[in-house]
Design a protein around this motif. Sequence first.
Motif, PDB file in Angstrom:
ATOM      1  N   ALA A  83       0.827  -1.203   0.000  1.00 58.76           N
ATOM      2  CA  ALA A  83       0.000   0.000   0.000  1.00 58.76           C
ATOM      3  C   ALA A  83       0.867   1.261   0.000  1.00 58.76           C
ATOM      4  N   GLY A  84       1.880   1.269   0.869  1.00 55.33           N
ATOM      5  CA  GLY A  84       2.770   2.420   0.925  1.00 55.33           C
ATOM      6  C   GLY A  84       3.558   2.601  -0.357  1.00 55.33           C
ATOM      7  N   ALA A  85       4.043   1.478  -0.918  1.00 60.54           N
ATOM      8  CA  ALA A  85       4.799   1.559  -2.171  1.00 60.54           C
ATOM      9  C   ALA A  85       3.922   2.099  -3.298  1.00 60.54           C
ATOM     10  N   ALA A  86       2.664   1.650  -3.353  1.00 59.47           N
ATOM     11  CA  ALA A  86       1.750   2.134  -4.385  1.00 59.47           C
ATOM     12  C   ALA A  86       1.545   3.637  -4.257  1.00 59.47           C
ATOM     13  N   ALA A  87       1.411   4.111  -3.011  1.00 64.12           N
ATOM     14  CA  ALA A  87       1.209   5.545  -2.801  1.00 64.12           C
ATOM     15  C   ALA A  87       2.439   6.344  -3.219  1.00 64.12           C
ATOM     16  N   LEU A  88       3.625   5.868  -2.838  1.00 66.18           N
ATOM     17  CA  LEU A  88       4.848   6.614  -3.151  1.00 66.18           C
ATOM     18  C   LEU A  88       5.129   6.617  -4.649  1.00 66.18           C
ATOM     19  N   ILE A  89       5.032   5.459  -5.285  1.00 70.98           N
ATOM     20  CA  ILE A  89       5.286   5.396  -6.722  1.00 70.98           C
ATOM     21  C   ILE A  89       4.228   6.191  -7.479  1.00 70.98           C
ATOM     22  N   GLY A  90       2.982   6.040  -7.044  1.00 71.72           N
ATOM     23  CA  GLY A  90       1.901   6.746  -7.731  1.00 71.72           C
ATOM     24  C   GLY A  90       2.034   8.246  -7.650  1.00 71.72           C
ATOM     25  N   PHE A  91       2.349   8.756  -6.474  1.00 72.14           N
ATOM     26  CA  PHE A  91       2.448  10.209  -6.332  1.00 72.14           C
ATOM     27  C   PHE A  91       3.667  10.746  -7.071  1.00 72.14           C
ATOM     28  N   ALA A  92       4.785  10.006  -7.036  1.00 73.02           N
ATOM     29  CA  ALA A  92       5.964  10.433  -7.792  1.00 73.02           C
ATOM     30  C   ALA A  92       5.668  10.444  -9.293  1.00 73.02           C
ATOM     31  N   ALA A  93       4.965   9.416  -9.782  1.00 72.42           N
ATOM     32  CA  ALA A  93       4.618   9.369 -11.205  1.00 72.42           C
ATOM     33  C   ALA A  93       3.693  10.526 -11.577  1.00 72.42           C
ATOM     34  N   THR A 136       0.351   7.028 -17.746  1.00 74.12           N
ATOM     35  CA  THR A 136       0.731   7.227 -16.347  1.00 74.12           C
ATOM     36  C   THR A 136      -0.459   7.695 -15.538  1.00 74.12           C
ATOM     37  N   GLY A 137      -1.231   8.623 -16.117  1.00 78.71           N
ATOM     38  CA  GLY A 137      -2.401   9.115 -15.398  1.00 78.71           C
ATOM     39  C   GLY A 137      -3.382   8.006 -15.075  1.00 78.71           C
ATOM     40  N   LEU A 138      -3.661   7.141 -16.039  1.00 75.36           N
ATOM     41  CA  LEU A 138      -4.603   6.045 -15.807  1.00 75.36           C
ATOM     42  C   LEU A 138      -4.042   5.042 -14.807  1.00 75.36           C
ATOM     43  N   ALA A 139      -2.785   4.639 -15.017  1.00 71.35           N
ATOM     44  CA  ALA A 139      -2.195   3.642 -14.119  1.00 71.35           C
ATOM     45  C   ALA A 139      -2.080   4.174 -12.695  1.00 71.35           C
ATOM     46  N   VAL A 140      -1.634   5.435 -12.596  1.00 68.11           N
ATOM     47  CA  VAL A 140      -1.483   6.051 -11.276  1.00 68.11           C
ATOM     48  C   VAL A 140      -2.832   6.141 -10.584  1.00 68.11           C
ATOM     49  N   SER A 141      -3.834   6.619 -11.300  1.00 69.80           N
ATOM     50  CA  SER A 141      -5.139   6.860 -10.693  1.00 69.80           C
ATOM     51  C   SER A 141      -5.830   5.568 -10.309  1.00 69.80           C
TER      52      SER A 141
END
Length: 452
Positions: A46-56, A86-91
Amino acid sequence: MAAMHPVLRKIKRQAAIGLLAVGVILPLMLGWLLVGPIRPWTDEIAGAAALIGFAALLWSFVLSGRFRAITDVVGMDRTMRWHQATGLAVSLLLLLGHPFLYTLPDGPAFMRPDDLTHAHVLGLGGASIVTGVLAWLLLGLLTLTAIGRDQLPFRYEAWRAGHGALAISVVLLGLHHALSAGRYSASPVVAGTWLLLADMAAATLLWVWLIRPIGLARRPWRIASLRPAALRTWELVLEPVGHDGLRFQAGQFAWLKLDRAPFARREHPFSIASPPSEAGRLRFLIKEAGDFTRSIGALPPGARAFVDGPHGHLVVDDRPEPGLAFLCGGVGVAPALAILCEEARRPNPRPMLLVYGNRLAGQILAREELERLCAASRLEVVHVIGEPSPDWIGETGQLDTAVIARHCEVAAREGWLFVLCGPPPMLREARRTLRALGVSRKRILEERFTYG
């Protein structure tokens, strides 16, 4: 303007992709290195998803900034597709999904004096919960309006302004949430990294909204002429005002602001149909299609214009292939015209083939110019008409597998370079057919105009 050698372009492109990947995972890597112990694996995911997602998400600002240092190496197509993907994957996969993966409890009752890094409890507080929920909701809205943009009852300019405002709101709320609730952000190094990435996104907005328009204002253009070029298609000619024009390569395109101030948000990409050897003026072929182009014919001659470019990688300079084959649909012939004219001016032009598809014969662009090029150079033109008149003599139907294979089999076998420009369905069909004919990806250049 010298063309970049294909091998050097490939090396730089791989380096750019590698740097982007490092930039996206950097906050997570720093967190893992500097903060411990680890949490349960679901919470770490969960934390990794948040960090990678926000950085992307922060890096996506740079990808949409149309920086020549990036697009000249990677290609405008790739940066825009990366921005969208990136927008779709991140979101959908990372930021919107990560809250549901946490299993640890939250609240002061679960705090332990010896748990200085919050390894056994979530660090949410009142303000961080509010900013997190708001960022989550606005990100969902941002994603939905991006996916369904064509179905929304708004002009593109209004949608673009709203899209930007939503993205900025998500970043500001997300940054507060990351710094106040993020376990890894307790590290000054990780927190500093977030601030650096946020500053990078802010600098991109400053460049796009202020610095670039100031540069455009210093190099104005004017509409020299505007005339019908074919059915519902116009030829627009711009000339520089007080400067020597634009240096570009045949096949590139530019973003135009027509009869608007340099700070206006309304701008559109169009291929340059004139070759670089035609000094000074720029020629564009524009089809009536969207909100803006439907009224293109009403632009007054002499009106001011601003040109952001050149952009694009549909360039054949320094390519070693023995011949050039173009598969174009509609106004997609514009960059091909520039390349054909430029190639024909060379002392020893390569053999060239243009397979050009239109729905009606009245939509064929630059017919006389193409005939002159056929007479003056080693060019063969094949017109394909979808709805031919009874007196039409030539290929009929779509630019499909049968037509492409019939006219391009020899060029494919002899190692020619294939240049594609047209509607997305035509491009997909052309790619599949060329691959079936044994044409490698490195011998296929294409341009798509889905940047809006």
